[in-house]
Enzyme design. Structure first.
Site, PDB file in Angstrom:
ATOM      1  CG  HIS A 112      -7.143  -4.991   4.827  1.00 42.35           C
ATOM      2  ND1 HIS A 112      -7.109  -5.316   3.482  1.00 42.35           N
ATOM      3  CD2 HIS A 112      -8.384  -5.321   5.256  1.00 42.35           C
ATOM      4  CE1 HIS A 112      -8.278  -5.824   3.129  1.00 42.35           C
ATOM      5  NE2 HIS A 112      -9.066  -5.836   4.177  1.00 42.35           N
ATOM      6  N   GLY A 113      -3.659  -1.808   5.880  1.00 44.23           N
ATOM      7  CA  GLY A 113      -2.696  -1.226   6.815  1.00 44.23           C
ATOM      8  C   GLY A 113      -3.284  -0.183   7.761  1.00 44.23           C
TER       9      GLY A 113
END
Length: 188
Positions: A112-113
């Protein structure tokens, strides 16, 4: 093993980072000779997430308000859901990330970075990957989203999930050791 001696890597996180997405890349970078530093909006400790429950607390090396992007050669953005969701609404964190792109420095982001990449205006026009639920967000931001274990676009390295960490580490270290001049998919 590649020699990254002298390189300083910022690892930007807050509570809720996927623990293995910080610890395994950090170990690989440290083993290759780089110096890694946890940078956080929190000033003492950050707490990881281990897949379905809270994980370990790790010390913050440099509080975000005291960190300068020019102190570092590259940036690592671990995922998890909570961590990047908090970072992408923190203007100081977004500015920190944007500064690495503005300077053309290597950035690696997993899971999800890439939410933080969107907020930093760094996703548009790039070929990258992420956790599948970010596909639409990234496409809406102008990215070319692909479903591959590790993708290299210039100095940006992205991966989808913890299972991809070996490829993610390999490609990030390759980018760091070559100055980030390659543009290729890790699966080529």
């Amino acid at each position: 093993m590649t020699d990254l001696n002298g390189l300083k890597i910022a690892i930007l996180v807050t509570d809720g980072f996927e623990q293995v997405e910080l610890t395994e890349p950090r170990k690989a970078l440290d083993d290759a000779g780089a110096e890694t530093f946890i940078v956080s909006p929190k000033d003492k400790q950050v707490r990881g997430w281990k897949f379905t429950e809270w994980g370990d607390q790790l010390p913050v090396d440099i509080p975000l308000d005291g960190a300068k992007p020019d102190q570092f050669d590259a940036l690592l953005l671990p995922g998890g859901v909570i961590n990047p969701d908090e970072l992408r609404i923190d203007q100081q964190a977004v500015a920190f990330v944007k500064a690495f792109f503005d300077a053309g420095k290597p950035v690696a982001s997993i899971c999800h970075g890439p939410w933080t990449l969107i907020e930093a205006g760094a996703a548009g026009g790039r070929r990258l990957t992420s956790w599948p639920s970010l596909k639409t967000d990234l496409k809406n931001a102008g990215a070319d989203w692909v479903d591959e274990e590790a993708v290299v676009d210039g100095v940006l390295v992205t991966s989808r999930k913890p299972d991809d960490i070996p490829a993610f580490n390999r490609e990030f270290i390759k980018v760091l050791s070559t100055g980030g001049s390659s543009r290729q998919a890790a699966t080529e």
